[in-house]
Design an enzyme around this catalytic site. Sequence first.
Site, PDB file in Angstrom:
ATOM      1  N   GLU A 131      -5.032 -49.336 -20.191  1.00 11.73           N
ATOM      2  CA  GLU A 131      -6.021 -50.415 -20.157  1.00 11.73           C
ATOM      3  C   GLU A 131      -7.344 -49.935 -20.746  1.00 11.73           C
ATOM      4  OE1 GLU A 131      -5.812 -50.894 -15.813  1.00 11.73           O
ATOM      5  OE2 GLU A 131      -7.923 -50.324 -15.746  1.00 11.73           O
ATOM      6  N   HIS A 170      -8.675 -55.591 -14.004  1.00 11.49           N
ATOM      7  CA  HIS A 170      -9.048 -54.513 -13.067  1.00 11.49           C
ATOM      8  C   HIS A 170     -10.296 -54.899 -12.252  1.00 11.49           C
ATOM      9  CE1 HIS A 170      -8.614 -49.889 -12.466  1.00 11.49           C
ATOM     10  NE2 HIS A 170      -9.020 -50.496 -11.349  1.00 11.49           N
ATOM     11  N   ARG A 192      -2.743 -48.711  -9.781  1.00  9.73           N
ATOM     12  CA  ARG A 192      -3.151 -48.063 -11.029  1.00  9.73           C
ATOM     13  C   ARG A 192      -2.126 -48.361 -12.107  1.00  9.73           C
ATOM     14  NH1 ARG A 192      -7.516 -47.431  -9.985  1.00  9.73           N
ATOM     15  NH2 ARG A 192      -8.865 -45.595 -10.001  1.00  9.73           N
TER      16      ARG A 192
HETATM   17  C1  8YV Z   1     -12.617 -49.712  -9.860  1.00 19.55           C
HETATM   18  C2  8YV Z   1     -10.584 -48.793  -8.587  1.00 19.55           C
HETATM   19  O1  8YV Z   1     -13.200 -50.936 -10.041  1.00 19.55           O
HETATM   20  O2  8YV Z   1     -11.721 -47.702  -6.833  1.00 19.55           O
HETATM   21  C3  8YV Z   1     -10.801 -47.665  -7.640  1.00 19.55           C
HETATM   22  O3  8YV Z   1     -10.020 -46.692  -7.684  1.00 19.55           O
HETATM   23  O4  8YV Z   1      -9.579 -48.892  -9.187  1.00 19.55           O
HETATM   24  C4  8YV Z   1     -11.595 -49.878  -8.758  1.00 19.55           C
HETATM   25  O5  8YV Z   1     -12.241 -50.122  -7.565  1.00 19.55           O
HETATM   26  C5  8YV Z   1     -12.099 -49.202 -11.155  1.00 19.55           C
HETATM   27  O6  8YV Z   1     -11.554 -47.933 -11.030  1.00 19.55           O
HETATM   28  C6  8YV Z   1     -13.147 -49.246 -12.240  1.00 19.55           C
HETATM   29  O7  8YV Z   1     -13.257 -48.048 -12.939  1.00 19.55           O
END
Ligand code: 8YV
Length: 322
Positions: A269, A287, A240
């Site tokens: 982001e 991402h 993250r």
């Molecule tokens: C997502 C992610 O694509 O699952 C998660 O926590 O970070 C990713 O798989 C992303 O959060 C898109 O909003």
Amino acid sequence: MIKPKVLLTRAVFPDVIARLAGYVEVETNQDDIVFSEQELLQKMQGKQGVITPSSARFSAGLIAQLPELKAICAMTVGYDNIDVAACEARGVVVTNAPDVLNQTTADFAWALLLSTARRVTESGQWLRDGQWKKWQIDGFLGADVHGKTLGILGMGRIGQAIARRSMGFDMQVIYHNRSRLTEQEEAYANHAVYVDKEQLLAQADHLILMVPYSAATRHCIGAAELAMMKPGATLINVARGGVVDDAALIAALRNRQIAAAGLDVFENEPQLNPDFLSLSNVVLTPHIASASESTRRAMLQCAVDNLIAVLRGEAALNPVHS
Ligand code: 8YV
């Protein structure tokens, strides 16, 4: 019978809407607008449920204004965009989508690691720019991956899947985590060795971050931690934005305090710090670690299953707690 009302905060695969419509009254967002908190508040009026990725923020203030809400179903494994404590206080069930993205995300961590260590995007750009005139003995020398020490910070299910893949590269795996894995889990994860955070930073040739974002993990890699890393090390973040202090990382990359970074996630982001763009020793992706069609479908399906269960008065399949 009146169907419960549900919002999809972002665009989804169209067939998912058709499936959901059998159970609930769906308000879609196939134009894929990223709602402001004010727009979200307006769209959520009268809704009992919502399916969302991490781009929509459900703050305590917003939740307080949604008295009919019963379920927030994240189609992601991370749920740091949702104030879970506020939901619990109000009896709103929060669910996430664990496991279904472990392998795809682990694949992508390796894609970033290999392209960062071996300068794949940087050399590709140089070629596209028409600069390839001759082969050179020292052209784009990168860092070896095979036989090196892989460090993993945050050894949950995705971290373990990343570690397992290192067997083929004959790597030693060290990790740090809130708690130590069982012997069986460590064996699965290429016989990963538990170390403290300082040892992890000092010994890793390639360090992959896989911790969830929370107040406790915010900026857990900052100037002090970067200073402890090997000068030739690479840092990979598929966890993250906000886990890394981006300004400190930019300074470390600029001063070659570490060799390179591969980043799929950023603070603030998609408005990432523009200084990243001027650095040649960073691989940047938008991402996409979980972005394969089958995995994104599985993530959505998981959210749909959770939503329908909760709205039917059944137990959630993947509830999360504060
Ligand atoms: C997502 C992610 O694509 O699952 C998660 O926590 O970070 C990713 O798989 C992303 O959060 C898109 O909003």
